[in-house]
Design an enzyme around this catalytic site. Structure first.
Site, mmCIF file in Angstrom:
data_model
loop_
_atom_site.group_PDB
_atom_site.id
_atom_site.type_symbol
_atom_site.label_atom_id
_atom_site.label_comp_id
_atom_site.label_asym_id
_atom_site.label_seq_id
_atom_site.Cartn_x
_atom_site.Cartn_y
_atom_site.Cartn_z
ATOM 1 N N SER A 83 33.397 57.778 -34.651
ATOM 2 C CA SER A 83 33.389 59.128 -35.193
ATOM 3 C C SER A 83 33.538 60.091 -34.031
ATOM 4 O O SER A 83 33.067 59.832 -32.930
ATOM 5 C CB SER A 83 32.070 59.376 -35.919
ATOM 6 N N GLU A 112 39.291 51.448 -45.564
ATOM 7 C CA GLU A 112 39.416 52.610 -46.454
ATOM 8 C C GLU A 112 40.881 52.977 -46.676
ATOM 9 O O GLU A 112 41.290 53.347 -47.786
ATOM 10 C CB GLU A 112 38.666 53.808 -45.868
ATOM 11 N N LYS A 143 28.372 55.870 -35.006
ATOM 12 C CA LYS A 143 29.149 55.390 -36.148
ATOM 13 C C LYS A 143 30.117 54.270 -35.801
ATOM 14 O O LYS A 143 30.678 54.211 -34.710
ATOM 15 C CB LYS A 143 29.953 56.547 -36.769
ATOM 16 N N HIS A 193 27.516 44.611 -62.329
ATOM 17 C CA HIS A 193 27.105 46.032 -62.307
ATOM 18 C C HIS A 193 26.588 46.425 -60.923
ATOM 19 O O HIS A 193 25.750 47.316 -60.808
ATOM 20 C CB HIS A 193 26.036 46.323 -63.362
#
Ligand code: ARG
Length: 458
Positions: A276, A289, A282, A155
């Site tokens: 970024s 992704e 960043k 979980h």
């Protein structure tokens, strides 16, 4: 007049022509198409269906067409709908009338089924090779971090400590099943459809076993109607690709999470991180992704082919042409993803101090405390309740389990003894000494097995 429209006086409408053409995407089948035609011409000559001389001319012409394709000088005619007609028309330009004999005892229906199977057989070999490379990268990372302890999650909550190696080898297992699935799919791709003609077989004394041997097929199809209309093998590859992408997607999802400041368990190499355009601090995991994102379109291709096939009457229908783009994109996407992720895994850094700290925080040894009481004779359910009380007490007093004294333990049960203080991450891990468990001895065996698998395959 077009070779495929002898009874028609008009040409195909320009838009309809563009709509039905497969040349833009089936040109990547040229090698398989030529290979199949060469085998077919040789077989026709052996069987006395065409002359040796014509067969020689045909083979010579096809070989020179293959060179043109490879050198990029082949004069593609966009108005010829597919790769088959392009090659046939070019063959006629090169060798004249003999070219017209190649299509004896053959139809484009068994021809395209053949090309797809030949193509997919090669693709599967490459898929398996890339999966092996990916497994090797996982294994190397697992080997290099054998003593790293991390929290295992359920979980997404810290659950029990595990070896990082054990966690990584879970992905090795998934990839192993993927390899097996592709190899299993290969058995059903490895069937020669040529000789089925348009749908009913052909009225010539052809030799299908010879064709199968020439083209390296293990089996010959048993029903001509099925052979020209079956695309199960496309759906099957795509289904296996869906599962493989799903596994990769789960891995990159973990890497995305683990590389956040919140987790901080791993660092992806800069070569796999993007910046970024606005926030200079960043380091974004765009590569991971995209691997996660591309899984969606591979699933889409499976849904597309299943839907295309579901209402089709036997035998060949032009709908079947829709098998190609999805399959090609599936193969390309899977292969590219495996290649990039192999590099990402090879360069991944694990922060063993952070993984240990994450494992130490929280009450990750609670199950071990319960098991401790079970060994003293208490039923597990009861032990579970007692430890729940210990954890509540510790948390209310702002302490970790490590900071509790024996007296504090004994508030919940007098079965707690001094040795309860010896329960550590290491003792917890070592105690999971069952086949498939995270104990170092078991993980050592798992590593040896993984090495054996990769060796056996090389
Ligand atoms: N481009 C076609 C396909 O991919 C080739 C077979 C054409 N056969 C036909 N009867 N029109 O399915």
């Amino acid at each position: 007049m077009k070779p495929t429209r002898p009874r028609m006086q008009k040409g195909l409408d320009r838009k309809a022509q563009a709509y039905t053409a497969s040349l833009p995407f089936d040109r990547r089948l040229y090698r398989e198409d030529i290979e199949g035609s060469i085998a077919h011409a040789r077989m026709l000559a052996r069987q006395g269906i065409i002359s040796e001389k014509d067969a020689e001319l045909i083979v010579m012409g096809l070989v020179s067409i293959r060179e043109e394709m490879e050198q990029g000088t082949f004069p593609f005619k966009e108005e010829m709908e597919d790769i088959h007609m392009n090659i046939e028309v070019r063959l006629a330009e090169k060798i004249g009338d003999a070219a017209g004999r190649l299509h004896t005892a053959r139809s484009r229906n068994d021809q395209i089924a053949l090309d797809m199977r030949l193509y997919l057989k090669r693709a599967i070999t490459e898929t398996v090779g890339r999966l092996r490379g990916f497994q090797k990268a996982l294994l190397e990372l697992a080997e290099a971090n054998k003593s790293v302890v991390m929290p295992g999650y359920t979980h997404l909550q810290r659950a029990q400590p595990v070896l990082f190696t054990h966690h990584l080898l879970a992905y090795f297992e998934m990839a192993q099943r993927d390899v097996e699935r592709f190899l299993d799919c290969l058995k059903r791709v490895d069937v020669l459809p040529l000789g089925s003609g348009a749908l009913a077989g052909v009225p010539y004394p052809i030799d299908r076993d010879f064709l199968a041997r020439e083209l390296g097929f293990g089996w010959v199809s048993q029903n001509s109607i099925d052979a020209v209309s079956d695309r199960d093998f496309v759906a099957e590859y795509e289904a296996a690709a869906c599962l493989a992408m799903m596994h990769l997607s789960r891995l990159v999802e973990e890497l995305v999470l683990w590389s956040t400041e919140e987790f901080g368990l791993v660092e992806m190499d800069e070569a796999y991180a993007t910046g970024s355009s606005i926030m200079p601090q960043k380091r974004n995991p765009d590569v991971a992704e995209l691997a996660r994102g591309k899984t969606g379109r591979v699933y889409g291709h499976l849904m597309a082919i299943l839907t295309t096939l579901k209402g089709l009457p036997l035998a060949y229908n032009r709908d079947l042409q829709e098998d190609k783009e999805g399959l090609f994109d599936t193969i390309d996407t899977l292969h590219f993803t495996l290649e990039v992720l192999t590099g990402m895994v090879q360069t991944l850094k694990v922060d063993s101090a952070r993984t240990r700290k994450a494992a130490e925080e929280g009450y990750i040894l609670a199950t071990d405390l319960a098991d401790y009481l079970v060994k003293k004779g208490i039923p597990f359910r009861k032990a579970h309740g007692i430890v729940g009380e210990v954890v509540r007490y510790a948390s209310e007093s702002g302490k970790g389990l490590k900071e509790l004294t024996l007296e504090e333990y004994r508030r919940s049960s007098n079965l707690f003894d001094k040795d309860v203080l010896n329960i550590t991450l290491e003792s917890s891990i070592a105690s999971r000494d069952v086949p498939g468990g995270t104990a170092p001895e078991q993980v050592k065996k798992a590593l040896a097995r993984a090495r054996e698998i990769l060796k056996g395959d090389a």
